[in-house]
Motif scaffolding. Structure first.
Motif, PDB file in Angstrom:
ATOM      1  N   ILE A   1      21.403  13.278  19.033  1.00 11.90           N
ATOM      2  CA  ILE A   1      20.241  12.674  19.272  1.00 11.90           C
ATOM      3  C   ILE A   1      19.138  13.531  18.689  1.00 11.90           C
ATOM      4  N   SER A   2      19.430  14.841  18.753  1.00 14.01           N
ATOM      5  CA  SER A   2      18.562  15.790  18.183  1.00 14.01           C
ATOM      6  C   SER A   2      18.506  15.923  16.687  1.00 14.01           C
ATOM      7  N   ILE A   3      19.745  15.443  16.009  1.00 16.71           N
ATOM      8  CA  ILE A   3      19.542  15.262  14.492  1.00 16.71           C
ATOM      9  C   ILE A   3      18.834  14.033  14.250  1.00 16.71           C
ATOM     10  N   LEU A   4      18.987  12.829  15.073  1.00 19.46           N
ATOM     11  CA  LEU A   4      18.398  11.651  14.851  1.00 19.46           C
ATOM     12  C   LEU A   4      16.786  11.785  14.881  1.00 19.46           C
ATOM     13  N   LEU A   5      16.451  12.684  15.893  1.00 23.67           N
ATOM     14  CA  LEU A   5      14.908  12.889  16.015  1.00 23.67           C
ATOM     15  C   LEU A   5      14.354  13.857  14.752  1.00 23.67           C
ATOM     16  N   SER A   6      15.145  14.611  14.559  1.00 26.12           N
ATOM     17  CA  SER A   6      14.699  15.475  13.352  1.00 26.12           C
ATOM     18  C   SER A   6      14.665  14.774  12.164  1.00 26.12           C
ATOM     19  N   ILE A   7      15.681  13.711  11.858  1.00 27.29           N
ATOM     20  CA  ILE A   7      15.336  12.776  10.588  1.00 27.29           C
ATOM     21  C   ILE A   7      14.018  11.932  10.675  1.00 27.29           C
ATOM     22  N   LEU A   8      13.801  11.402  11.988  1.00 34.95           N
ATOM     23  CA  LEU A   8      12.738  10.554  12.153  1.00 34.95           C
ATOM     24  C   LEU A   8      11.321  11.220  11.814  1.00 34.95           C
ATOM     25  N   LEU A   9      11.358  12.710  11.761  1.00 36.60           N
ATOM     26  CA  LEU A   9      10.269  13.388  11.448  1.00 36.60           C
ATOM     27  C   LEU A   9       9.615  12.905  10.130  1.00 36.60           C
ATOM     28  N   SER A  10      10.467  12.303   9.225  1.00 37.81           N
ATOM     29  CA  SER A  10      10.191  11.880   7.843  1.00 37.81           C
ATOM     30  C   SER A  10       9.175  10.834   8.115  1.00 37.81           C
ATOM     31  N   ILE A  11       8.753  10.349   9.122  1.00 38.16           N
ATOM     32  CA  ILE A  11       7.842   9.229   9.396  1.00 38.16           C
ATOM     33  C   ILE A  11       6.606   9.372   8.495  1.00 38.16           C
ATOM     34  N   LYS A  12       6.144  10.508   8.277  1.00 37.17           N
ATOM     35  CA  LYS A  12       5.160  10.925   7.572  1.00 37.17           C
ATOM     36  C   LYS A  12       5.449  11.717   6.308  1.00 37.17           C
ATOM     37  N   GLN A  13       5.095  11.707   5.442  1.00 39.42           N
ATOM     38  CA  GLN A  13       5.477  12.712   3.971  1.00 39.42           C
ATOM     39  C   GLN A  13       5.121  14.051   4.389  1.00 39.42           C
ATOM     40  N   GLU A  14       3.948  14.321   5.033  1.00 41.87           N
ATOM     41  CA  GLU A  14       3.491  15.553   5.180  1.00 41.87           C
ATOM     42  C   GLU A  14       4.411  16.374   6.333  1.00 41.87           C
ATOM     43  N   SER A  15       5.123  15.660   7.006  1.00 37.99           N
ATOM     44  CA  SER A  15       6.026  16.288   8.139  1.00 37.99           C
ATOM     45  C   SER A  15       7.514  16.567   7.396  1.00 37.99           C
ATOM     46  N   TRP A  16       7.658  16.251   6.227  1.00 36.00           N
ATOM     47  CA  TRP A  16       8.872  16.677   5.631  1.00 36.00           C
ATOM     48  C   TRP A  16       9.291  18.183   5.636  1.00 36.00           C
ATOM     49  N   LEU A  17       8.170  18.915   5.732  1.00 31.05           N
ATOM     50  CA  LEU A  17       8.164  20.491   5.761  1.00 31.05           C
ATOM     51  C   LEU A  17       8.787  20.743   7.346  1.00 31.05           C
ATOM     52  N   LEU A  18       8.259  19.978   8.268  1.00 37.85           N
ATOM     53  CA  LEU A  18       8.772  20.116   9.770  1.00 37.85           C
ATOM     54  C   LEU A  18      10.170  19.826   9.864  1.00 37.85           C
TER      55      LEU A  18
ATOM     56  N   ARG B   1       0.737  -1.078   0.001  1.00 36.31           N
ATOM     57  CA  ARG B   1      -0.029  -0.080   0.085  1.00 36.31           C
ATOM     58  C   ARG B   1       0.811   1.187  -0.010  1.00 36.31           C
ATOM     59  N   ASN B   2       0.837   2.072  -0.942  1.00 37.56           N
ATOM     60  CA  ASN B   2       1.707   3.151  -1.188  1.00 37.56           C
ATOM     61  C   ASN B   2       3.141   2.884  -0.784  1.00 37.56           C
ATOM     62  N   PRO B   3       3.768   2.150  -1.656  1.00 37.63           N
ATOM     63  CA  PRO B   3       5.097   1.627  -1.275  1.00 37.63           C
ATOM     64  C   PRO B   3       6.148   2.952  -1.002  1.00 37.63           C
ATOM     65  N   HIS B   4       6.100   3.808  -1.399  1.00 36.86           N
ATOM     66  CA  HIS B   4       7.038   4.788  -1.180  1.00 36.86           C
ATOM     67  C   HIS B   4       6.796   5.763  -0.010  1.00 36.86           C
ATOM     68  N   TYR B   5       5.801   5.377   0.550  1.00 36.28           N
ATOM     69  CA  TYR B   5       5.394   5.940   1.979  1.00 36.28           C
ATOM     70  C   TYR B   5       6.380   5.711   2.896  1.00 36.28           C
ATOM     71  N   PRO B   6       6.863   6.456   3.875  1.00 32.12           N
ATOM     72  CA  PRO B   6       7.945   6.019   4.804  1.00 32.12           C
ATOM     73  C   PRO B   6       7.634   4.790   5.743  1.00 32.12           C
ATOM     74  N   ASN B   7       8.318   4.002   5.901  1.00 31.26           N
ATOM     75  CA  ASN B   7       7.985   2.694   6.601  1.00 31.26           C
ATOM     76  C   ASN B   7       8.464   2.518   7.937  1.00 31.26           C
ATOM     77  N   TYR B   8       8.730   3.743   8.899  1.00 28.96           N
ATOM     78  CA  TYR B   8       9.362   3.506  10.138  1.00 28.96           C
ATOM     79  C   TYR B   8       8.283   2.859  11.047  1.00 28.96           C
ATOM     80  N   ASN B   9       7.240   3.654  10.963  1.00 33.18           N
ATOM     81  CA  ASN B   9       6.094   2.987  11.777  1.00 33.18           C
ATOM     82  C   ASN B   9       5.552   1.701  11.547  1.00 33.18           C
ATOM     83  N   PRO B  10       5.389   1.328  10.371  1.00 32.02           N
ATOM     84  CA  PRO B  10       5.061  -0.006  10.224  1.00 32.02           C
ATOM     85  C   PRO B  10       6.007  -1.223  10.630  1.00 32.02           C
ATOM     86  N   LEU B  11       7.136  -0.840  10.306  1.00 31.55           N
ATOM     87  CA  LEU B  11       8.332  -1.742  10.741  1.00 31.55           C
ATOM     88  C   LEU B  11       8.552  -1.611  12.279  1.00 31.55           C
TER      89      LEU B  11
END
Length: 217
Positions: free
Chosen positions: A192-209, A86-96
């Protein structure tokens, strides 16, 4: 023997209760009980109610179920389960992460898969308290952590497996650790702050954040 047991109880008592006296201690106990009720209520919702939000069903849980039964990431473009199907190019952190929880559970369970938001909710409160304790007394740090965990959408999303709480937690904690690095110049905190900012890409809509928080780094 009684004296020794009292000493054991005294030394095993949490510091937060040892530092407070009088009305502050009673308020602290009351708020702690209320917070515990919120956590239990979120857990009750996960265990009793089916997945409510469309994103949780069609993206997070569907892909997690595919990963679980495939026991691997399907990388063949022509396969119907390519990267979850389902939407294969959507970030997969959460499903994994959901898949990992279900694997630890031993069998597929939607209830187990939905525990991730409750876990994030608890981590948000605990990490907020730990970071605030570096600059505030335990009572004040707990009050601010309680206020954060009492934001209606936080407690609601924790009990209904909504991905919004994950994005909000990563953003908030990332900014906290970035602030700590600015003040203390502690290099591990910066990572840690860099890692958390990268993890924001868990949703495509949050790439702006992610872009907004990455610029100051």
């Amino acid at each position: 023997m009684l004296f020794r047991s009292k000493k054991l109880i005294h030394f095993s008592r949490p510091i937060i209760f040892s530092e407070t006296r009088g009305w502050k201690r009673y308020l602290l106990i009351f708020l702690f009980v209320v917070l515990l009720c919120k956590i239990c209520f979120a857990f009750f919702n996960i265990m009793v109610h089916p997945t409510y939000f469309d994103d949780s069903v069609t993206f997070w849980n569907y892909k997690a179920k595919v990963f679980y039964y495939q026991q691997a990431l399907v990388l063949d473009n022509d396969h119907p389960d390519f990267l979850g199907g389902r939407n294969p190019h959507y970030p997969n952190y959460n499903p994994l992460f959901k898949t990992w929880v279900v694997i630890c559970n031993g069998y597929w369970s939607e209830k187990a898969a939905n525990l991730n938001t409750l876990f994030i909710y608890l981590c948000l409160g605990i990490l907020t308290y730990i970071n605030l304790r570096k600059h505030l007394r335990s009572f004040e740090a707990f009050l601010f952590s309680y206020a954060l965990m009492s934001v209606p959408l936080f407690s609601f999303h924790a009990g209904f497996a909504h991905g919004g709480i994950i994005v909000a937690s990563f953003l908030f904690l990332g900014l906290i650790y970035l602030y700590r690095w600015i003040i203390d110049q502690d290099r591990p905190v910066y990572y840690i702050s860099i890692l958390l900012s990268i993890l924001l890409s868990i949703k495509q809509e949050s790439w702006l954040l992610f872009s907004a928080t990455a610029i100051p780094m």
